[in-house]
Design an enzyme around this catalytic site. Structure first.
Site, PDB file in Angstrom:
ATOM      1  N   ASP A  29      15.838  21.630 104.459  1.00  0.00           N
ATOM      2  CA  ASP A  29      16.287  22.719 105.492  1.00  0.00           C
ATOM      3  C   ASP A  29      15.486  22.581 106.982  1.00  0.00           C
ATOM      4  O   ASP A  29      16.217  23.348 107.370  1.00  0.00           O
ATOM      5  CB  ASP A  29      17.742  23.075 105.305  1.00  0.00           C
TER       6      ASP A  29
ATOM      7  N   CYS B 135      25.201   9.789 102.955  1.00  0.00           N
ATOM      8  CA  CYS B 135      25.268  10.565 104.195  1.00  0.00           C
ATOM      9  C   CYS B 135      24.323  10.330 105.177  1.00  0.00           C
ATOM     10  O   CYS B 135      23.465   9.350 104.401  1.00  0.00           O
ATOM     11  CB  CYS B 135      25.522  11.919 104.157  1.00  0.00           C
TER      12      CYS B 135
ATOM     13  N   ILE C  94      11.931  15.308  99.508  1.00  0.00           N
ATOM     14  CA  ILE C  94      12.945  15.273  99.451  1.00  0.00           C
ATOM     15  C   ILE C  94      14.317  14.184  99.630  1.00  0.00           C
ATOM     16  O   ILE C  94      15.291  13.751  98.073  1.00  0.00           O
ATOM     17  CB  ILE C  94      13.858  16.534  99.092  1.00  0.00           C
TER      18      ILE C  94
ATOM     19  N   ARG D 209      22.373  10.415  98.351  1.00  0.00           N
ATOM     20  CA  ARG D 209      22.784  11.372  97.405  1.00  0.00           C
ATOM     21  C   ARG D 209      22.765  11.552  96.953  1.00  0.00           C
ATOM     22  O   ARG D 209      24.973  11.779  96.641  1.00  0.00           O
ATOM     23  CB  ARG D 209      22.925  12.136  98.488  1.00  0.00           C
ATOM     24  N   PRO D 210      23.024  11.131  95.525  1.00  0.00           N
ATOM     25  CA  PRO D 210      24.339  10.597  94.144  1.00  0.00           C
ATOM     26  C   PRO D 210      24.502  11.624  93.216  1.00  0.00           C
ATOM     27  O   PRO D 210      23.838  13.045  93.630  1.00  0.00           O
ATOM     28  CB  PRO D 210      23.214   9.366  93.264  1.00  0.00           C
ATOM     29  N   ILE D 211      25.671  11.591  92.528  1.00  0.00           N
ATOM     30  CA  ILE D 211      25.717  12.812  92.034  1.00  0.00           C
ATOM     31  C   ILE D 211      25.414  12.576  89.630  1.00  0.00           C
ATOM     32  O   ILE D 211      26.104  13.439  89.588  1.00  0.00           O
ATOM     33  CB  ILE D 211      27.147  13.225  92.356  1.00  0.00           C
ATOM     34  N   ASP D 212      24.556  11.632  90.017  1.00  0.00           N
ATOM     35  CA  ASP D 212      24.424  10.748  88.282  1.00  0.00           C
ATOM     36  C   ASP D 212      23.755  12.428  87.792  1.00  0.00           C
ATOM     37  O   ASP D 212      24.739  12.380  86.403  1.00  0.00           O
ATOM     38  CB  ASP D 212      23.390   9.872  88.858  1.00  0.00           C
ATOM     39  N   LEU D 213      23.350  13.374  88.247  1.00  0.00           N
ATOM     40  CA  LEU D 213      23.155  14.391  87.308  1.00  0.00           C
ATOM     41  C   LEU D 213      24.056  15.609  86.987  1.00  0.00           C
ATOM     42  O   LEU D 213      23.526  16.452  85.771  1.00  0.00           O
ATOM     43  CB  LEU D 213      21.355  14.856  87.957  1.00  0.00           C
TER      44      LEU D 213
ATOM     45  N   ARG E 262      29.213  23.189 111.225  1.00  0.00           N
ATOM     46  CA  ARG E 262      29.273  23.059 108.634  1.00  0.00           C
ATOM     47  C   ARG E 262      28.793  24.240 109.165  1.00  0.00           C
ATOM     48  O   ARG E 262      28.921  25.001 107.921  1.00  0.00           O
ATOM     49  CB  ARG E 262      28.922  21.793 108.436  1.00  0.00           C
TER      50      ARG E 262
ATOM     51  N   LYS F 118      25.080  30.372 103.932  1.00  0.00           N
ATOM     52  CA  LYS F 118      26.091  29.590 103.053  1.00  0.00           C
ATOM     53  C   LYS F 118      26.207  28.557 101.830  1.00  0.00           C
ATOM     54  O   LYS F 118      26.841  27.742 101.457  1.00  0.00           O
ATOM     55  CB  LYS F 118      26.080  28.100 104.336  1.00  0.00           C
ATOM     56  N   ASN F 119      24.413  27.998 101.680  1.00  0.00           N
ATOM     57  CA  ASN F 119      24.925  27.619 100.813  1.00  0.00           C
ATOM     58  C   ASN F 119      24.980  28.395  99.524  1.00  0.00           C
ATOM     59  O   ASN F 119      24.770  27.947  98.330  1.00  0.00           O
ATOM     60  CB  ASN F 119      23.195  26.836 100.393  1.00  0.00           C
TER      61      ASN F 119
ATOM     62  N   ARG G 256      29.922  17.473 101.209  1.00  0.00           N
ATOM     63  CA  ARG G 256      29.895  17.064  99.531  1.00  0.00           C
ATOM     64  C   ARG G 256      29.931  18.004  99.145  1.00  0.00           C
ATOM     65  O   ARG G 256      29.900  18.094  97.885  1.00  0.00           O
ATOM     66  CB  ARG G 256      28.358  16.860 100.115  1.00  0.00           C
TER      67      ARG G 256
END
Ligand code: UD1
Length: 419
Positions: free
Chosen positions: A307, A119, A329, A124-128, A399, A22-23, A95
């Site tokens: 995971d 979540c 993580i 889980r930011p997306i700043d990077l 999912r 999936k990933n 996400r």
């Protein structure tokens, strides 16, 4: 809401096919936005996140073909991208929708993507992701819960990630593929899914080197073309199935998997006494006797995957001794521990560490899944619990796992989906 009903105590035996990752499939689908020509993907797992990504691309007016006749094939043609927006309704359920940000701004010069928000497992930011795109020349603003990115043509740049991020690296790679000039990504994620994306991008005419190491060099090209690509096997599903075989004292042969992607997991399982053998057709696992407690710390690849942490915890409830599981993580990824305690697990969580004492006699109970991998760990615990376990909210599991109840059922588990 759908639930699983599981009667524990059955030994699993037989052969099981591992699905595509999936990933790896999610960024591959997003990469199709980079070209007006068709991208054909094979070995795509038919799981809910893939369907969601399909809906998202269709919302952007790409043609997405997912035929029931060939369930592992997805074809995408983004001839025009007339609606470069990922709406909140889709982003909140997945996400990984943020993976469209880089390709959209690179291809169309504009992207509007909803901020994902927190979540269950952490902030889980997306700043990077945003910093990387800014370095590549995009102008970014955040308003009304959306990130808007604008650019003429992106320019190659040196990007040094403060922290290793998988989808952040993928977003930057896809954006840099169409940028003018060369980009150098440093402290890049090294996951096999990154290498798989690079293979697809190169098949589309991109010039990506070094994927799978922490330095990725990308020489931008003006346009990309269509391609056909086969997605790598899902190493997390494979790891989950290895634990299923071992925890039930069974013997399984996993086909269509890639042992080289499972080194850290195999090493831990072997240390705890499980026998795993690579054969011509795949990986054979059986339980070599009583399980021993072994500590684990999650790390970025090639370390032990976060995971797989929840599934490993289920295994450690059955091992003799005390194991310490350290999660590095995500800050809040032990929600499954409380549910396992309700089943009789002896687990104490202290911040980022969980201390598991075993072997514990688990007994069936009603439990709730909190996230994708947590759901899988509860299934594993239920397989060895005495009596009946009801797992609520299996939509989390759907999912990312393809027909898990059918796969386990075919191996002898008593598991059914109920409403
Ligand atoms: C991906 C995987 C997910 C896996 C995770 C870690 C996909 C679709 N999902 O998620 O299954 O659990 O890698 O292996 O591939 N971070 C920031 N700022 C950012 C981005 C990340 O602070 O802009 C932090 C995160 O909060 C987290 C850490 O970095 O603590 C790693 O996250 P990241 O590698 O980005 O995870 P995802 O790519 O979201």
């Amino acid at each position: 809401m759908e639930k699983f009903r599981i009667h524990g105590g059955r030994r699993l035996e037989g052969t099981v096919r591992v699905s595509g990752a999936k990933n790896a499939a999610l960024p591959a689908m997003a990469a199709a936005l980079l070209t007006s020509e068709p991208v054909h993907l094979r070995n795509v797992p038919r799981v809910r996140d893939i369907v969601t990504m399909g809906k998202l691309l269709a919302h952007m007016e790409a043609q997405v073909e997912m035929s029931p006749a060939t369930p592992d094939a997805v074809s995408i043609r983004a001839e025009r991208v007339s609606h470069a927006e990922a709406p909140y309704e889709l982003v909140k359920t997945m996400r990984a929708s943020v993976l469209t940000l880089g390709p959209l701004v690179a291809r169309t010069g504009y992207a509007r993507v909803s901020l994902p928000g927190g979540c269950a497992i952490g902030a889980r930011p997306i700043d990077l992701h945003i910093q990387a795109l800014e370095k590549l020349g995009a102008e970014i603003s955040t308003e009304h819960g959306y990130v808007e990115a604008r650019a003429q043509r992106l320019r190659g740049a040196r990007l040094l990630f403060d922290k290793i991020t998988v989808t952040g690296t993928e977003n930057a790679m896809m954006a840099a593929a169409l940028a003018e000039g060369e980009s150098l990504l440093e402290n890049a994620a090294r996951e096999p899914e990154i290498s798989d994306l690079a293979a697809l991008l190169n098949a589309m005419g991109a010039r990506v080197e070094g994927a799978g190491t922490s330095t990725v060099r990308i020489r931008g090209v003006p346009a990309l073309h269509g391609a056909t690509h086969t997605i790598i096997p899902d190493r997390i599903e494979a790891g989950t199935l290895l634990v299923a075989g071992a925890i039930t004292g069974g013997e399984l042969l996993l086909t269509h998997c890639e042992p080289a992607h499972l080194t850290a997991v195999i090493e831990k399982l072997e240390q705890s006494g499980i026998v795993i053998r690579a054969e011509a057709k795949g990986l054979r696992v059986h339980n070599g006797g009583p399980l021993a407690a072994v500590d684990v710390t999650t790390e970025e690849y090639p370390g032990f995957a976060t995971d797989m942490q929840a599934q490993y915890m289920a295994l450690m409830t059955q091992a003799a001794g005390t194991s310490v599981i350290t999660e590095t993580i995500f800050e809040n990824r032990f929600l499954h521990a409380q549910e396992m305690v309700r089943m009789g697990g002896q687990i104490v969580v202290e911040g980022r560490r969980a201390v598991v004492r075993g072997p514990a006699r688990l007994s069936g109970a009603s439990v709730q899944a909190s996230d994708l991998r947590a759901s899988a760990s509860l299934v594993l615990a239920a397989l060895v619990a005495e009596g009946e376990t009801i797992i609520d909210r299996v939509y989390h599991l759907d999912r990312g796992y393809e027909r898990l109840e059918q796969k386990l059922g075919a191996l002898g588990a008593r598991i059914e989906r109920v409403n």
